[in-house]
Scaffold this motif. Structure first.
Motif, mmCIF file in Angstrom:
data_model
loop_
_atom_site.group_PDB
_atom_site.id
_atom_site.type_symbol
_atom_site.label_atom_id
_atom_site.label_comp_id
_atom_site.label_asym_id
_atom_site.label_seq_id
_atom_site.Cartn_x
_atom_site.Cartn_y
_atom_site.Cartn_z
ATOM 1 N N GLU A 120 0.837 -1.203 0.000
ATOM 2 C CA GLU A 120 0.000 0.000 0.000
ATOM 3 C C GLU A 120 0.872 1.254 0.000
ATOM 4 O O GLU A 120 0.604 2.215 -0.721
ATOM 5 C CB GLU A 120 -0.937 0.001 1.217
ATOM 6 C CG GLU A 120 -2.056 -1.048 1.112
ATOM 7 C CD GLU A 120 -2.867 -1.184 2.402
ATOM 8 O OE1 GLU A 120 -3.448 -2.253 2.594
ATOM 9 O OE2 GLU A 120 -2.914 -0.220 3.203
ATOM 10 N N ARG A 121 1.943 1.211 0.828
ATOM 11 C CA ARG A 121 2.821 2.380 0.919
ATOM 12 C C ARG A 121 3.472 2.731 -0.420
ATOM 13 O O ARG A 121 3.619 3.911 -0.750
ATOM 14 C CB ARG A 121 3.926 2.123 1.955
ATOM 15 C CG ARG A 121 3.440 2.156 3.387
ATOM 16 C CD ARG A 121 4.523 1.648 4.329
ATOM 17 N NE ARG A 121 4.110 1.703 5.724
ATOM 18 C CZ ARG A 121 4.752 1.097 6.713
ATOM 19 N NH1 ARG A 121 5.852 0.395 6.463
ATOM 20 N NH2 ARG A 121 4.318 1.194 7.950
ATOM 21 N N ILE A 122 3.917 1.726 -1.162
ATOM 22 C CA ILE A 122 4.648 2.059 -2.405
ATOM 23 C C ILE A 122 3.737 2.212 -3.617
ATOM 24 O O ILE A 122 4.115 2.816 -4.603
ATOM 25 C CB ILE A 122 5.765 1.033 -2.734
ATOM 26 C CG1 ILE A 122 5.214 -0.393 -2.833
ATOM 27 C CG2 ILE A 122 6.893 1.120 -1.723
ATOM 28 C CD1 ILE A 122 6.246 -1.408 -3.319
ATOM 29 N N TRP A 123 2.531 1.667 -3.558
ATOM 30 C CA TRP A 123 1.674 1.707 -4.741
ATOM 31 C C TRP A 123 0.524 2.698 -4.627
ATOM 32 O O TRP A 123 0.111 3.276 -5.630
ATOM 33 C CB TRP A 123 1.050 0.314 -4.982
ATOM 34 C CG TRP A 123 1.987 -0.704 -5.516
ATOM 35 C CD1 TRP A 123 3.250 -0.504 -5.996
ATOM 36 C CD2 TRP A 123 1.720 -2.112 -5.631
ATOM 37 N NE1 TRP A 123 3.789 -1.692 -6.407
ATOM 38 C CE2 TRP A 123 2.879 -2.701 -6.205
ATOM 39 C CE3 TRP A 123 0.638 -2.932 -5.314
ATOM 40 C CZ2 TRP A 123 2.961 -4.066 -6.460
ATOM 41 C CZ3 TRP A 123 0.735 -4.287 -5.574
ATOM 42 C CH2 TRP A 123 1.885 -4.847 -6.143
ATOM 43 N N ALA A 124 -0.021 2.814 -3.428
ATOM 44 C CA ALA A 124 -1.325 3.472 -3.334
ATOM 45 C C ALA A 124 -1.330 4.682 -2.415
ATOM 46 O O ALA A 124 -2.367 5.325 -2.241
ATOM 47 C CB ALA A 124 -2.371 2.468 -2.854
ATOM 48 N N ARG A 125 -0.162 4.991 -1.816
ATOM 49 C CA ARG A 125 -0.142 6.118 -0.890
ATOM 50 C C ARG A 125 0.830 7.178 -1.395
ATOM 51 O O ARG A 125 1.896 6.861 -1.915
ATOM 52 C CB ARG A 125 0.285 5.663 0.520
ATOM 53 C CG ARG A 125 -0.657 4.634 1.107
ATOM 54 C CD ARG A 125 -2.073 5.157 1.285
ATOM 55 N NE ARG A 125 -2.112 6.281 2.217
ATOM 56 C CZ ARG A 125 -3.177 7.059 2.391
ATOM 57 N NH1 ARG A 125 -4.282 6.845 1.688
ATOM 58 N NH2 ARG A 125 -3.149 8.043 3.250
ATOM 59 N N PRO A 126 0.474 8.437 -1.204
ATOM 60 C CA PRO A 126 1.403 9.496 -1.578
ATOM 61 C C PRO A 126 2.524 9.607 -0.543
ATOM 62 O O PRO A 126 2.332 9.235 0.622
ATOM 63 C CB PRO A 126 0.521 10.743 -1.568
ATOM 64 C CG PRO A 126 -0.569 10.443 -0.591
ATOM 65 C CD PRO A 126 -0.788 8.952 -0.617
ATOM 66 N N THR A 127 3.660 10.082 -0.985
ATOM 67 C CA THR A 127 4.821 10.148 -0.087
ATOM 68 C C THR A 127 5.550 11.474 -0.256
ATOM 69 O O THR A 127 5.335 12.197 -1.222
ATOM 70 C CB THR A 127 5.848 9.061 -0.424
ATOM 71 O OG1 THR A 127 6.347 9.305 -1.750
ATOM 72 C CG2 THR A 127 5.255 7.675 -0.358
ATOM 73 N N ALA A 128 6.421 11.728 0.682
ATOM 74 C CA ALA A 128 7.391 12.810 0.558
ATOM 75 C C ALA A 128 8.742 12.211 0.901
ATOM 76 O O ALA A 128 8.871 11.509 1.906
ATOM 77 C CB ALA A 128 7.053 13.938 1.528
#
Lengths: 467, 467
Positions: B299-307
């Motif tokens: 979910e973190r790498i595919w579906a969530r925005p990051t900074a």
């Protein structure tokens, strides 16, 4: 308390002023730049020249002490009073690099007098301030009729100060017996200004470390992996961000433990100095002040410990962008310490504080450089009172007190010799240390001569009273 | 729903397999390395070769489109059904640099079959995946007895993808009318694994900025001034530290505004994938995961925005120490965006958030690079269902769904053409994109051919039903 008649001292100085300045100019012509290997022979020549000059001045013992780097000069002139205290004067005979094309109006190694100023590399930092001790001790003897100084006088003039004194502590430790002293006088500092003569009462100490943080084995793609593994540049940034709390106080637990607080009297004295914040900001090349809440700027730079990041780096720093999570990052931190703080304790708490902040998946290494201890002489110390009194006679005005925010080899003398360190400097901020057109104000230089002419007698007398 | 008889498709592919692989090998021999100026002629030759081959395949229109950089290839084959939907296939004919001495077991531009693998630079990325469309459309026609495809088929094969597609968006904007399509099929991605065939349903977007922070006019002494003026490296570090809250969520207010949440079904599908966290950590070259609380790694790498901070720098980064307050510092930040987020809004809130955090005495400049929008096709989109169904027939097993964490030129097609983007890729992570000994699995390559043989009919039929 008997005093050397001031008029006799002044007459003696006036009489020898021309020869004194000629000699100083001769020394300034030797480009003793310790940082430049091509000047290594000049640094040695400078040491030899000074040793010969001190011998001519009357010091029975004059030695050039070799180090793995540039040589230091040691001289000793015992008092005729065996009970007299021993004073060690510290200065340095090496200078900063200088070249005409850096913006000098004349050859930096061909001294020129313009008006009341003597321009040359080293005029103020530090050859001028070392050299006033030669005529000073002669004036002391001439005016008092003594054949030896009122104190056991030692001089240690190092040759690597402008290169960070890499061999100084080892030299002091090795020659500890020869250097033993009841007080150390450092002549390598500045006063507040020409109008406001001051004595510096202490310097801050310094603890420095570098922290390396390692994340992924190599830079990884911030699209493929971003948001799911720890980023070492973030960890580095968080260390730096966490260094201070919202009051700009250092947030490492235990950091302020043992800090010697300013006395009310010191705070008053700081406040009495003609401090102009706008002018200070210009010298700081900054547009705003920032620092520990509830402290004035002078308190912040002189009397309070600090933490600063000197360097930070990680990931891609070139033009444009590179979408990576960097493999590593690093920070360089320095802590200025004040009296009461122990660098070993600081290292211990910074290590623990850092380790606590490193997230899982980041490996870190922390390396501390050799620390410098803070030094501070209390206002009521009799030797400090002697320095202030001798300066007051020379300058014919009240002497005020300052401190230095920086750190220096004086702390090594304090530590190894277990002696209080006093600062007797006649330079002023406009002298341009390390800058083109360095100069010394001739009037102030002669006030330095005059101060030492009074100092040794005052010190011997009051030391005896105090001990 | 009528289906092309699978046995007929397979027989056709088997019959033409040898010639197909010979042709691909011929193309792979052209070192179309867009990043290396000495291969500029090869990139042009590769475009010409492909245009000729597409003409031979039957595309009535085949053009080489010049750009200020390397040329793209455009081909078009209208359907015999004027009501049919229009599909645009995207791929690229340029390749990453490769040299024998980088660790290749054979010449990277002399294709070699070892067992079931064809080794050559570009075998998987992306020539193999472009090329399966040629035999695919022929198999589609042969098995259905048609003379033109069931969809209006367009191909756009760019020549600068490995160099960051610098002229791609302008090209798409300029040729918008020719490129108009109801759906875009990107053949430049990987599946989960050989055993787990998948369709990618979206990529993250990207907003990038660089922030420069200026403090004192020049580096200043950390002893003389430390603790009393703002340090730009501290300000830079605080920006980075403040990017995330204690739950590792991005702390810029408004950042999550509009974010399309995973549906329960998508979350279930992610969870069903045979994800091995230890194996994933090896590919991430990391030793621990870290990210937004309450989210799995996928979910973190595919579906969530990051900074993420991609780079940070300021002050002294060389060996040893330098006791300065640095004059300036900089940070490079990148934000991966997901569907529902607007890069313009992100730029606006990051600018405001940054400005709020810069202390008095620090001047800052913030520069945003051109952004890439996120793209996401809902699971129930009929075109996506067609791709999954066609793959399912070719692979004879259930097709699962993934996303990509990275960002790519597909988003430009989505934006300019206002069409959903679908991903049909048959590569697997072990194919070694950008690495030595890049290969494509021949079985999978032919599954790609087979998939497209089924796809155009399925798409035409179901598109009509859905619209």
């Amino acid at each position: 308390m008997s005093k050397t008649p001031d008029s006799a001292v002044r007459a003696y100085i006036e009489q020898h002023r021309a020869a004194f300045l000629d000699d100083l100019a001769e020394w300034l012509r030797i480009p003793s730049v310790s940082a430049q290997p091509e000047h290594a022979a000049d640094v040695r020549r400078s040491a030899d020249w000074l040793a010969a000059k001190l011998q001519e001045t009357g010091f029975p013992t004059c030695e050039v002490w070799a180090t793995p780097g540039a040589p230091a000069v040691f001289a000793e002139w015992p008092s005729d009073d065996p009970q007299a205290p021993t004073v060690l004067v510290y200065g340095h005979h090496d200078v900063q690099p200088a070249a005409r094309e850096d913006g000098w109006d004349s050859d930096p190694f061909e001294p020129v007098v313009r008006g009341n100023r003597l321009h040359a590399r080293g005029a103020a930092d530090d050859k001028g301030q070392v050299f006033f001790h030669t005529l000073g001790v002669r004036a002391h003897l001439a005016a008092t009729g003594r054949t030896a100084p009122a104190v056991h006088l030692k001089l240690l003039i190092e040759g690597e100060e402008e290169s960070g004194s890499p061999h100084f502590r080892a030299l002091v430790e090795e020659r500890q017996d020869r250097l033993a002293a009841d007080a150390v006088i450092v002549s390598d500092t500045s006063m507040w200004s020409e109008d406001t003569p001051t004595v510096c009462t202490g310097m801050r100490g310094l603890a420095e470390c570098e922290i390396e943080l390692h994340g992924p084995d190599q830079d990884i793609h911030s699209g493929a992996f971003g948001g799911a593994v720890p980023n070492p540049a973030t960890a580095a940034a968080r260390l730096v961000a966490d260094l201070h709390d919202e009051h700009a106080r250092v947030a490492v637990p235990g950091f302020y433990e043992g800090v010697t607080e300013l006395t009310d009297r010191e705070r008053e004295l700081f406040a009495e100095l003609p401090f102009d914040e706008q002018e200070w900001l210009r010298t700081a090349r900054s547009t705003a002040t920032h620092g520990e809440a509830g402290r004035t700027t002078l308190e912040r730079i002189w009397a309070r410990p600090t933490a600063e990041v000197n360097g930070i780096g990680g990931g891609y720093q070139g033009p444009g962008s590179k979408t990576i999570i960097p493999s590593s990052a690093m920070v360089k931190l320095s802590f200025r310490l004040v009296a009461g703080q122990d660098p070993d304790h600081i290292e211990k708490i910074v290590r623990a504080w850092t380790a606590e902040r490193i997230p899982a998946g980041i490996r870190h290494e922390i390396t501390f450089a050799a620390a410098t201890r803070p030094c501070l002489t209390p206002l009521d110390h009799p030797a400090l009172q002697s320095v202030a009194r001798a300066m007051g006679r020379a300058f014919e005005q009240e002497i005020r007190f300052t401190r230095e925010g920086g750190s220096g080899p004086a702390a090594d003398l304090q530590d190894v010799l277990v002696a209080p360190v006093l600062f007797l400097g006649i330079s002023v901020p406009s002298d341009g240390w390390h800058a083109p057109n360095e100069k010394v104000e001739l009037d102030l230089l002669l006030k330095g001569v005059e101060t030492t002419a009074y100092l040794w007698g005052d010190l011997a007398e009051n030391w005896r009273d105090a001990h």
